[in-house]
Design a protein around this motif. Sequence first.
Motif, PDB file in Angstrom:
ATOM      1  N   LEU A   1      -0.837  26.230 -44.941  1.00 44.37           N
ATOM      2  CA  LEU A   1      -2.062  26.638 -44.257  1.00 44.37           C
ATOM      3  C   LEU A   1      -2.733  27.841 -44.913  1.00 44.37           C
ATOM      4  CD1 LEU A   1      -0.906  26.163 -40.555  1.00 44.37           C
ATOM      5  CD2 LEU A   1      -2.468  24.700 -41.847  1.00 44.37           C
TER       6      LEU A   1
ATOM      7  N   ASP B   1      -0.638  23.541 -36.667  1.00 47.06           N
ATOM      8  CA  ASP B   1      -1.973  24.139 -36.813  1.00 47.06           C
ATOM      9  C   ASP B   1      -2.143  25.203 -35.722  1.00 47.06           C
ATOM     10  OD1 ASP B   1      -4.635  24.845 -36.744  1.00 47.06           O
ATOM     11  OD2 ASP B   1      -5.378  22.811 -37.058  1.00 47.06           O
TER      12      ASP B   1
ATOM     13  N   ASP C   1      -4.264  27.589 -35.060  1.00 47.11           N
ATOM     14  CA  ASP C   1      -5.568  27.732 -34.386  1.00 47.11           C
ATOM     15  C   ASP C   1      -5.722  26.662 -33.302  1.00 47.11           C
ATOM     16  OD1 ASP C   1      -6.923  29.982 -35.617  1.00 47.11           O
ATOM     17  OD2 ASP C   1      -7.166  28.772 -37.423  1.00 47.11           O
TER      18      ASP C   1
ATOM     19  N   CYS D   1      -8.585  31.992 -36.916  1.00 48.49           N
ATOM     20  CA  CYS D   1      -7.815  32.730 -37.909  1.00 48.49           C
ATOM     21  C   CYS D   1      -7.954  32.219 -39.336  1.00 48.49           C
ATOM     22  CB  CYS D   1      -6.349  32.791 -37.495  1.00 48.49           C
ATOM     23  SG  CYS D   1      -6.076  33.951 -36.140  1.00 48.49           S
ATOM     24  N   ARG D   2      -8.597  31.066 -39.501  1.00 46.16           N
ATOM     25  CA  ARG D   2      -8.863  30.649 -40.883  1.00 46.16           C
ATOM     26  C   ARG D   2      -9.720  31.694 -41.596  1.00 46.16           C
ATOM     27  NH1 ARG D   2     -10.896  24.709 -39.510  1.00 46.16           N
ATOM     28  NH2 ARG D   2     -11.704  26.014 -37.833  1.00 46.16           N
TER      29      ARG D   2
ATOM     30  N   LEU E   1      -7.931  34.309 -43.860  1.00 51.40           N
ATOM     31  CA  LEU E   1      -7.241  33.955 -45.100  1.00 51.40           C
ATOM     32  C   LEU E   1      -8.150  34.181 -46.301  1.00 51.40           C
ATOM     33  CD1 LEU E   1      -5.528  30.705 -43.844  1.00 51.40           C
ATOM     34  CD2 LEU E   1      -4.508  32.973 -44.130  1.00 51.40           C
TER      35      LEU E   1
END
Lengths: 255, 255
Positions: free
Chosen positions: A107, A136, A138, A242-243, A246
């Motif tokens: 991820l 996943d 999120d 939260c992607r 990253l």
Amino acid sequence: MRRRLSFEALPGIPEVRSGDALHELIVHALDAHAIALEPDTIVVVAQKIVSKAEGRFAWLDEVRPSDKARELARITGKDARLVELTLSESTDVLRAVPGVLIVRHRLGYVMANAGIDLSNVPGEVGRERALLLPLDPDKSAAALRDGLRAGTGKTVGVIVSDSFGRPWRNGVVNVALGSAGVPALIDRRGDPDRHGRTLQITQTAFADAIAAGAAVVMGEGSEGMPVVLASGFMPTAPEVDCRALLRPLEADLFR
Amino acid sequence: MRRRLSFEALPGIPEVRSGDALHELIVHALDAHAIALEPDTIVVVAQKIVSKAEGRFAWLDEVRPSDKARELARITGKDARLVELTLSESTDVLRAVPGVLIVRHRLGYVMANAGIDLSNVPGEVGRERALLLPLDPDKSAAALRDGLRAGTGKTVGVIVSDSFGRPWRNGVVNVALGSAGVPALIDRRGDPDRHGRTLQITQTAFADAIAAGAAVVMGEGSEGMPVVLASGFMPTAPEVDCRALLRPLEADLFR
């Protein structure tokens, strides 16, 4: 107006089992302790119980290590089956030295052992069980948010947190793996400071800060309490999950 | 027993000037708002006001950039004078790419621009002023702790915090540069988990977690409030200062 943020561990969460509905366990604990969710509440949940509820277990004795896993196990001194599981959850190995295996999780998280945990997993006698990250996080956070809304009528924020090491600092801090209903990253690019200069710090990892603070009352081990309610302060910034936290691979200076 | 931790921004801290006694400003603000320090209070202070009180200013137009600074300025697109100041505060350059200059600060922190800040520094018209980190943030924290004890009769914890980027995650979080009266790092190596297995997570960066949580109410820019009181939760672990948070150079896998 006082600017205040409080973290409170929620008592009464039982040992979580595969298939458990986390929102039901949380609603039950809230009711039992007469605690109400508020619109500014953020429910911070340890990754461990999300993974358990989602059944992300693997029996070590069912894992067949590849040659690559055996080689990395030799270098790191880790169990080759654990390394195999780590590789199966990763896209890249960043560092492997004695005692340390740092990978890029599928991820995108850069972390030790792909977040796989052997502690606090009750296994059968003589068999060892590993616990992988949620599929996943999120999505897990969004599902928990929906469940809490259905169970309480309140729309809250949810963060799934896990402890991470840092390359240049000792000790772990918690960060956010997944979130729903919060601005995981607050982007203030272009805002002026009080002297009219453009702010140099422009992006704040809000969800990581909440996860870090919550971990203080969450604790770990035998005294761990895996659900913490953060309340009193919800930024007005747009919701992103939260992607957004990253860093893209092409911007990684420390591969 | 409820496990709770709260962060509250302390209103009424004025713009800090070189030579100001921070403990006096804080005691004054506490009195003005009828807020009492408790034995479990940790006073979290933004690095910026510690540096200002200690007079850690530099006028950019008095800086003569070296050849190395000019070359790094060319690569990063930064002001060569700012780069020169950064180098003067650093022992090593880890990465220099457009927009980014990551160094090892003379005290061991790996961070962007050696923590030098140009924002929120009121300079004379037409002149730019930079603000360097305190000479010794652990010492600054200890001095503030002594001052607060003298001014209030209470013995509290103190953390000097600053915002840091992370190599693999977007957005900044605050960490602890210096501390006094708190276990900056909690070492639980050897403690069993609830199933009798030795804990895998053995060191917790407590001071960093407190700094991260405090930053949420601290804010930044024109609404920033540089002093936050954390209360309700003080671990019983032995006091160590923030030097314990720095990974030794020989253990750095990401130079």
